[in-house]
Design an enzyme around this catalytic site. Structure first.
Site, PDB file in Angstrom:
ATOM      1  N   PRO A 143       0.839  -1.295   0.499  1.00 58.24           N
ATOM      2  CA  PRO A 143       0.106   0.078   0.310  1.00 58.24           C
ATOM      3  C   PRO A 143       0.653   1.612  -0.182  1.00 58.24           C
ATOM      4  O   PRO A 143       1.197   2.124   1.470  1.00 58.24           O
ATOM      5  CB  PRO A 143      -0.678  -0.471   1.290  1.00 58.24           C
ATOM      6  CG  PRO A 143      -0.183  -0.483   2.204  1.00 58.24           C
ATOM      7  CD  PRO A 143       0.886  -1.883   1.465  1.00 58.24           C
ATOM      8  N   CYS A 144       1.493   1.145  -0.974  1.00 60.25           N
ATOM      9  CA  CYS A 144       2.562   2.506  -1.115  1.00 60.25           C
ATOM     10  C   CYS A 144       1.586   3.598  -1.071  1.00 60.25           C
ATOM     11  O   CYS A 144       2.254   4.793  -1.189  1.00 60.25           O
ATOM     12  CB  CYS A 144       3.184   2.447  -2.498  1.00 60.25           C
ATOM     13  SG  CYS A 144       2.680   1.550  -3.783  1.00 60.25           S
TER      14      CYS A 144
END
Length: 98
Positions: free
Chosen positions: A51-52
DNA sequence: GACCTGACTCAAC
DNA sequence: AGTTGAGCCAGGT
């Protein structure tokens, strides 16, 4: 474990609806000054398995993102993060050292 | 191993 | 408040 691997691990443990700064990630993996390297590591990952989009800059801005900060912000808002004028208003998630 | 690049950060102007 | 310069780090060339 490679540096980027640690970065990915750190990103993965960011809860939904929470965001962490690059500095926080760097600190969590043991290199408080490696915020830049953290961004670099995520850059290689981009739209991959982590989940950048939950990783933001210290000033609350989103920073760079493959689909643009706007899209990133939209995603975060969808997860419950309060954002105003392109800046994260809610409290940021602090990661702990491994 | 040196040099350049980049999703960063802090301090000073 | 926006811009500039210096500092730090990993990865690629």
């Amino acid at each position: 474990m490679d540096f980027k691997q640690r970065v990915f691990e750190a990103c993965k443990r960011i809860p939904k609806g929470r965001v962490a700064t690059y500095s926080a990630i760097a600190r969590a993996i043991g290199n408080p000054k490696a915020a830049r390297a953290v961004g670099n590591a995520l850059d290689k990952n981009r739209s991959s398995l982590v989940p950048c989009h939950r990783v933001i800059r210290s000033d609350g801005r989103a920073g760079g993102f493959a689909h643009g900060t706007k899209e990133k912000i939209r995603l975060l808002r969808k997860e419950g993060v309060k954002i105003r004028n392109g800046k994260v208003q809610g409290k940021r998630f602090e990661l702990l050292n491994p």
